[in-house]
Scaffold this active site. Structure first.
Site, short mmCIF file in Angstrom:
data_model
loop_
_atom_site.label_atom_id
_atom_site.label_comp_id
_atom_site.label_asym_id
_atom_site.label_seq_id
_atom_site.Cartn_x
_atom_site.Cartn_y
_atom_site.Cartn_z
CG ASP A 1 -1.85 -1.32 1.50
OD1 ASP A 1 -2.30 -1.76 0.48
OD2 ASP A 1 -1.94 -1.88 2.79
CD GLU B 1 -9.07 -2.88 -1.06
OE1 GLU B 1 -9.29 -2.96 -0.02
OE2 GLU B 1 -8.13 -3.86 -1.60
O1 FUB Z 1 -3.32 -3.58 3.21
C1 FUB Z 1 -4.61 -3.75 3.75
C2 FUB Z 1 -5.49 -3.52 2.83
O2 FUB Z 1 -5.26 -4.43 1.35
C3 FUB Z 1 -5.57 -2.19 2.29
O3 FUB Z 1 -6.34 -1.24 3.35
C4 FUB Z 1 -6.21 -2.21 1.11
O4 FUB Z 1 -6.13 -1.13 0.12
C5 FUB Z 1 -5.54 -3.36 0.61
O5 FUB Z 1 -4.33 -3.23 -0.18
#
Ligand code: FUB
Length: 368
Positions: A61, A271
């Site tokens: 991320d 997301e």
């Molecule tokens: O790293 C945990 C979660 O996985 C992140 O918040 C999302 O964007 C995905 O990458």
């Protein structure tokens, strides 16, 4: 089985079928054997567009920014906490952050050590997920999603005088914040906005009534003909510690101006949002989650609506797809992650490669 795996298998099946049609029955067995051999060899020499920036611990991320003439990367710090994988993402059980920096793309990467630990966040419970950072008036701000003591994701903020930290968390999460994946964009006039949210484990679907509802998940994710759940955006206060105004929906529409629908898994928001401005236009980029694409939509202002344009990165190795985009010394770069080092969904490694805008305002497709 994940969709990418299904897609890869479908491609192999297509190749084998085409070969079978092109050869006589007698020759076919030999060709099939060769095809099988080739598949094995291809697996062994899997090629990646770029290499992990750090190899001695797991990072994911990556939110990249240029601060004080260098590139600072604010990643998640993946660990193996021994938690069984599920759709809530419980296996992403991260406990702290390490900030990385580089003087140049391709140059040495510095690990600045622990910048914030979940145990030092007064309101915090478990799971420090994807962070972001911003700078204003001599202070650096680290924004981070963390479940509170009731197991509800909130977004916290911590401050430091150095981009590398360490950061000190505020006593409470940002009032009115929820869900995950904060991305803070500062416009040319100095106004800052936070984009945030993520469905499934990110809990966005639990907030559709305006307040938290643990059971509010199913219908909002399963009624395929409803407009898809939107990422959220809020203007930041001048001190960067609060929302200054209401939380709004980031609406993504198709070329006819119609909102993308829940069932449109290849295009709808899941997301990992990011915002960058290019030639006066606002580029809202995000992950489609269960279909593993990075997609982009363009708008005329930070709130949107944003018109869906297409995908700009094919699925990486691993289930999650998360990125940031930054300009450095006249070139644009995308920071992203995959699972090259571990082969495991929750143990990822960050990478960088160049991102190219095309003459017609698009983004060139990246094959990671
Ligand atoms: O790293 C945990 C979660 O996985 C992140 O918040 C999302 O964007 C995905 O990458």
């Amino acid at each position: 089985m994940k969709n990418t795996e299904i897609r890869k298998m479908t491609n192999s099946v297509k190749t084998i079928t085409a070969v079978a049609l092109l050869c006589g029955v007698a020759a076919c067995k030999k060709t099939e054997e060769k095809t099988e051999e080739k598949t094995t060899v291809e697996k062994e020499v899997k090629k990646y567009l770029s290499e992990p920036l750090v190899k001695d611990f797991y990072t994911a991320d990556p939110s990249a920014h240029v601060f004080e003439g260098k590139i600072y990367i604010y990643p998640s710090h993946d660990i193996d906490a021994g938690v069984t994988e599920n759709d809530n993402g419980d296996h992403f059980a991260m406990k702290d952050y390490h900030i990385l920096s580089m003087d140049s793309i391709g140059g040495a990467v510095t690990d600045h050590g622990v910048a914030l630990d979940a145990k030092d966040v007064p309101w915090g419970g478990r799971q420090l997920w994807a962070p972001d950072a911003a700078y204003k008036n001599g202070t650096y701000y680290l924004y981070f999603p963390l479940k509170d003591k009731e197991d509800i994701f909130r977004i916290g903020v911590a401050t430091s005088k150095s981009p590398a930290g360490p950061f000190k968390a505020e006593k409470e999460p940002i009032a009115g914040s929820f869900s995950i994946d904060p991305a803070v964009f500062t416009d040319d006039n100095g106004d800052s906005y936070m984009y945030f949210g993520g469905i499934w484990g990110g809990q966005l679907q639990r907030w559709t009534s305006g307040s938290y509802d643990k059971n509010g998940s199913k219908t909002d994710l399963e009624d395929n003909n409803k407009p898809a759940l939107s990422c959220k955006v809020a203007k930041m206060s001048k001190d960067m510690l609060k929302f200054d105004g209401p939380v709004k929906d980031v609406v993504i529409v198709d070329k006819d101006g119609k909102p993308l629908l829940t069932g449109d898994h290849d295009r709808r928001f899941f997301e990992g949002s990011w915002m960058h401005k290019f030639n006066g236009k606002y580029y809202f980029t995000y992950s489609t989650g269960d279909t593993h694409f990075l997609a982009y939509a363009i708008g005329d202002n930070p709130y949107g609506p944003f018109t869906y344009q297409g995908t700009f990165m094919d699925p990486v190795q691993g289930w999650t797809t998360h990125h940031s985009i930054v300009e450095f010394k006249g070139k644009w770069y995308i920071f992203y992650h995959d699972t090259q080092l571990s082969g495991k969904t929750h143990l990822r490694n960050v990478k960088v490669t160049e991102l190219k805008h095309t003459a017609d305002g698009g983004i060139e497709l990246i094959k990671p």
